[in-house]
Design a protein around this motif. Sequence first.
Motif, mmCIF file in Angstrom:
data_model
loop_
_atom_site.group_PDB
_atom_site.id
_atom_site.type_symbol
_atom_site.label_atom_id
_atom_site.label_comp_id
_atom_site.label_asym_id
_atom_site.label_seq_id
_atom_site.Cartn_x
_atom_site.Cartn_y
_atom_site.Cartn_z
ATOM 1 N N GLY A 63 -17.764 -37.503 -66.274
ATOM 2 C CA GLY A 63 -17.355 -38.517 -67.245
ATOM 3 C C GLY A 63 -18.543 -39.030 -68.031
ATOM 4 O O GLY A 63 -19.514 -39.532 -67.452
ATOM 5 N N TRP A 64 -18.467 -38.887 -69.357
ATOM 6 C CA TRP A 64 -19.529 -39.402 -70.240
ATOM 7 C C TRP A 64 -19.097 -40.745 -70.791
ATOM 8 O O TRP A 64 -17.991 -40.875 -71.314
ATOM 9 C CB TRP A 64 -19.767 -38.460 -71.414
ATOM 10 N N GLU A 65 -19.983 -41.700 -70.708
ATOM 11 C CA GLU A 65 -19.672 -43.035 -71.231
ATOM 12 C C GLU A 65 -20.110 -43.165 -72.687
ATOM 13 O O GLU A 65 -21.193 -42.696 -73.065
ATOM 14 C CB GLU A 65 -20.385 -44.094 -70.384
ATOM 15 N N LYS A 71 -17.149 -45.621 -81.486
ATOM 16 C CA LYS A 71 -17.985 -44.443 -81.234
ATOM 17 C C LYS A 71 -17.185 -43.353 -80.507
ATOM 18 O O LYS A 71 -17.383 -42.165 -80.743
ATOM 19 C CB LYS A 71 -19.201 -44.829 -80.379
ATOM 20 N N LEU A 72 -16.276 -43.798 -79.624
ATOM 21 C CA LEU A 72 -15.453 -42.834 -78.894
ATOM 22 C C LEU A 72 -14.528 -42.099 -79.865
ATOM 23 O O LEU A 72 -14.403 -40.865 -79.805
ATOM 24 C CB LEU A 72 -14.651 -43.568 -77.819
ATOM 25 N N GLU A 101 -10.288 -46.664 -72.190
ATOM 26 C CA GLU A 101 -9.766 -45.594 -73.033
ATOM 27 C C GLU A 101 -10.410 -44.294 -72.599
ATOM 28 O O GLU A 101 -11.622 -44.271 -72.293
ATOM 29 C CB GLU A 101 -10.081 -45.887 -74.505
ATOM 30 N N LEU A 102 -9.636 -43.212 -72.574
ATOM 31 C CA LEU A 102 -10.114 -41.986 -71.921
ATOM 32 C C LEU A 102 -9.568 -40.747 -72.626
ATOM 33 O O LEU A 102 -8.370 -40.670 -72.924
ATOM 34 C CB LEU A 102 -9.642 -41.998 -70.462
ATOM 35 N N TYR A 118 -14.651 -45.226 -72.803
ATOM 36 C CA TYR A 118 -15.428 -46.454 -72.973
ATOM 37 C C TYR A 118 -14.768 -47.538 -72.139
ATOM 38 O O TYR A 118 -13.629 -47.416 -71.691
ATOM 39 C CB TYR A 118 -15.541 -46.852 -74.452
ATOM 40 N N GLY A 119 -15.492 -48.637 -71.891
ATOM 41 C CA GLY A 119 -14.932 -49.788 -71.187
ATOM 42 C C GLY A 119 -14.770 -49.609 -69.693
ATOM 43 O O GLY A 119 -13.671 -49.759 -69.160
#
Length: 288
Positions: A63-65, A71-72, A101-102, A118-119
Amino acid sequence: MGVDSLGYMALKVSKLDAWRELLERVFGMEPRERDGVVDYRIDSYHHRLTLTADTTDSVEAIGWEVSTSEKLAALVSTLQAHGVAVTAEGADLRAQRKVKELFSFTCPMIGNRQEIYYGPLVSNTPFAPSRGISGYKTGNLGLGHVVYWVKDLAASVKFYQDIMGFAISDYIAWDDNDAVFMHCNSRHHTLALMKDGPNSPAGELMHLMVEAQSYDDVGYGYDLVRDMGIPVMIEPGKHSNDHMQSFYLQTPSGFWLEYGYGGREIGPDWEIRNYDAPMLWGHRFVGG
Ligand SMILES: [Fe+2]
């Protein structure tokens, strides 16, 4: 542009008990169990590692943050513009990963499942390590670093530069190895890519590195590993490029874990270097 850190890793493991021993007794990670799955906390985040019992061993996802929703969305658009199919993940997986969000996609270079989010959920209680350690160097630097073998090294480096937002830290070529080290924050490298070979198949994870807050954490961990009979693959030593002092062990899934301390960080005046050995001292292959 691109990702900001390595956020988490989810593993499917055939030897859950051995993994639990390793992460809890050696690495002092804090287990959080749910329905046959164990999440591991190492800092303020809800978790950084997830173990799911399975019949075979695999890396389910890395998982990349990404720091913001905007930005996502931009990263998703960039991936799609380069022909990468991206899936918006629903509430179930978001709840498991503990993120706002994924999205997921299959990396066209490594071939593995990658998630971008993110988040992340953070906890309102302190990390409670399961052995006496000072903790892990994470924060904006992320979980640590991963190293993968790839078939096409040049194309893979370009993908991670142009689309995923990484920059080159340096290069090391030695014996039959050819490696490119890349950063997405001030951690010297969050990702390294190596040319595949007969015993190093493309798409496989070579190792995950986690960085301790003190060298004593690593030293006591090394003694525990030796006492517990866990295979040490590379003896303690210091890397030439990131100056990490570390040793490597083999996990119950086969890939290696690097337990490190003292890695230097990338600053604004960083200059790319080229090395012909991965170590300054130590880091002898066991049996070699
Ligand atoms: Fe490493």
